[in-house]
Motif scaffolding. Structure first.
Motif, mmCIF file in Angstrom:
data_model
loop_
_atom_site.group_PDB
_atom_site.id
_atom_site.type_symbol
_atom_site.label_atom_id
_atom_site.label_comp_id
_atom_site.label_asym_id
_atom_site.label_seq_id
_atom_site.Cartn_x
_atom_site.Cartn_y
_atom_site.Cartn_z
ATOM 1 N N SER A 1 1.558 -2.342 -7.719
ATOM 2 C CA SER A 1 0.837 -2.963 -6.605
ATOM 3 C C SER A 1 0.327 -4.356 -6.977
ATOM 4 O O SER A 1 0.427 -5.295 -6.172
ATOM 5 C CB SER A 1 -0.326 -2.075 -6.153
ATOM 6 O OG SER A 1 -1.262 -1.896 -7.188
ATOM 7 N N THR B 1 1.089 3.125 -10.041
ATOM 8 C CA THR B 1 0.533 2.504 -8.837
ATOM 9 C C THR B 1 -0.137 1.177 -9.158
ATOM 10 O O THR B 1 0.062 0.171 -8.461
ATOM 11 C CB THR B 1 -0.494 3.436 -8.168
ATOM 12 O OG1 THR B 1 0.129 4.684 -7.851
ATOM 13 C CG2 THR B 1 -1.044 2.812 -6.897
ATOM 14 N N ALA C 1 -3.689 0.856 -2.230
ATOM 15 C CA ALA C 1 -2.578 1.588 -2.835
ATOM 16 C C ALA C 1 -3.088 2.735 -3.705
ATOM 17 O O ALA C 1 -2.569 3.857 -3.652
ATOM 18 C CB ALA C 1 -1.721 0.635 -3.671
ATOM 19 N N ALA D 1 0.827 -1.208 0.000
ATOM 20 C CA ALA D 1 0.000 0.000 0.000
ATOM 21 C C ALA D 1 0.861 1.257 0.000
ATOM 22 O O ALA D 1 0.489 2.283 -0.572
ATOM 23 C CB ALA D 1 -0.913 0.001 1.221
#
Length: 454
Positions: A107, A103, A150, A66
């Motif tokens: 993630s 992101t 995240a 995260a």
């Protein structure tokens, strides 16, 4: 244009801006911390103290993934704040698009790795003995929800960079309230145990993600991106990565700290000692919410005014942030020293944990009144885009001081050596940060001729 609404960051009084930015951030952190705190209380009372230790084992893994979102969010938000201050909305939009792409890719990739090596990761982080099975149940389910978390962490920082702290606060409140409601239903009413706790956590992440998506699609957001902004731009990507690496490195060190602490304490005192650390860790997240809120509120103010070349306002924001957060830190210190025994009994009735935790907690919080300077100092360098000083100062507390201390002191002093390491690391890192921040103010932010005349 994005800079029209965000221009207040360069005009309004610093004290008013800091309160306006810090109050919603503090409330958001408070609610999120209360969620973690109450979640721990529910788990401890409805499942057992071993469940508290199990969640503590999983946290560093899920939080590290995260933290990718947080790192990309803070790194990109520094660029966005400075771009808005300079009136460069096109760079702000390109940065935001790159943040989303980065992101999502990273993630999901880390979640796949985490699920593949699950049986090796959990014991490595202290999930041994009776802790392993409940930790594995919690870990497996929560990891599926972490990419949503995240993206939420990334989006939350961008919302704040736009000068919309109230919406950022709501984004933090939604998963907290959702998690607590689902905890009660799934753990207490449906008796789903650790599985219920894990499902409640993952679903709450999805609710937060849904709100963040709504915000950026609504008229409330000034950052209206299109498909062209999602394509990677190497200069922007490089700047996001260099600044975001500061946050990611900090979280990596936090995860290493959890790994060391869980294993060291398990060897010294078994499952009960791991539970002691889990309770203290929750209190660190909860009790410091006002100080962390001021730090979050300080970032966009310093970044915007630095981008606009308003050195006097940057200096004022530093001084005001340190003052406010120091006073709040002192109040936190007084509360912990006074009520530590009462706090522990809320979590569990395990006699060993109730006996050992209060003294350990007092040691951990002993240097709280001075940590404001360390937090604001490292945040300043991140806000203005100086990645290397920000990285070094961010890592100074846990990386350069705490980890060596916690590896050495327990050899001579046993478990008390673990707890003494906390205030020693705080004092040493604060001294280092004070030196570099003072040097920066004297050389980079010195008053202009017009300021001196005024």
């Amino acid at each position: 244009m994005a800079h029209i609404n965000s221009a207040a960051l360069g005009k309004d009084p610093i004290w008013r801006l800091l309160i306006k930015q810090a109050l919603p951030a503090s409330i958001g952190i408070l609610v999120m911390s209360l969620n973690i705190l109450v979640d721990t209380i529910f788990v401890g009372n409805w499942i057992g103290s071993i469940a508290i230790a199990a969640i503590n084992v999983v946290l560093p893994v899920s939080f590290f993934i995260a933290a990718l979102g947080m790192a990309i969010g803070i790194g990109g938000s520094s660029i966005i704040s400075r771009a808005l201050g300079a009136g460069n909305s096109s760079k702000a939009l390109k940065t935001f698009g790159n943040q989303i792409s980065l992101t999502l890719i990273l993630s999901v990739a880390l979640v796949l790795v985490g699920l593949t090596f699950i049986d090796s990761i959990i014991p490595a982080f202290g999930g041994k003995g009776d802790i392993f099975e409940p930790a594995k149940i919690y870990y497996t389910v929560v990891l599926y929800g972490v990419p949503f978390l995240a993206l939420c962490m990334m989006g939350n920082n961008v919302i704040r960079a736009e000068g919309k702290p109230k919406f950022a606060m709501i984004a933090m409140i939604i998963p907290s309230v959702t998690n607590l409601i689902l905890d009660y239903i799934l753990i207490n009413l449906l008796d789903m145990g650790m599985l219920g706790a894990a499902v409640a956590t993952s679903v709450s992440y999805f609710f937060c993600f849904s709100y963040v998506v709504w915000f950026f699609l609504s008229k409330n957001s000034e950052l209206k991106i299109n498909w062209s902004h999602f394509g990677f731009d190497l200069p922007v990507l490089s700047e996001i990565s260099s600044l975001g690496f500061v946050t990611l490195a900090r979280q990596a060190v936090v995860s290493i700290t959890y790994l060391l602490m869980n294993n060291i304490l398990f060897e010294l005192g078994g499952e009960d000692s791991v539970t002691v650390y889990a309770i203290i860790g929750r209190m660190l997240m909860f009790a410091l919410f006002p100080v962390l809120g001021v730090t979050q509120g300080f970032l966009p103010i310093a970044g915007y005014n630095f981008g606009a070349g308003n050195w006097g306002r940057v200096r004022e924001s530093i001084n005001t942030a340190i003052l406010y957060s120091s006073v709040l830190g002192l109040l936190v210190f007084a509360g912990i020293m006074t009520f530590s025994e009462d706090i522990v009994r809320i979590f569990t009735d395990n006699p060993n944990v109730v006996r050992d935790t209060p003294n350990a907690m007092r040691w951990v919080f002993a240097a709280t009144p001075i940590i404001a300077l360390q937090l604001i100092g490292s945040a300043y360098f991140q806000a203005i885009g100086k990645a290397i000083p920000a990285l070094l100062l961010t890592l100074s507390r846990q990386g350069f001081f705490f980890i060596p201390l916690v590896l050495i002191l327990p050899i001579y002093y046993g478990e008390i050596g673990v707890w003494i390491s906390f205030p020693l690391a705080d004092v040493l890192s604060t001294i280092v940060t004070a030196y570099f921040l003072n040097r920066e103010i004297r050389l980079r932010l010195k008053p202009s001729l017009s300021e001196k005349v005024t």
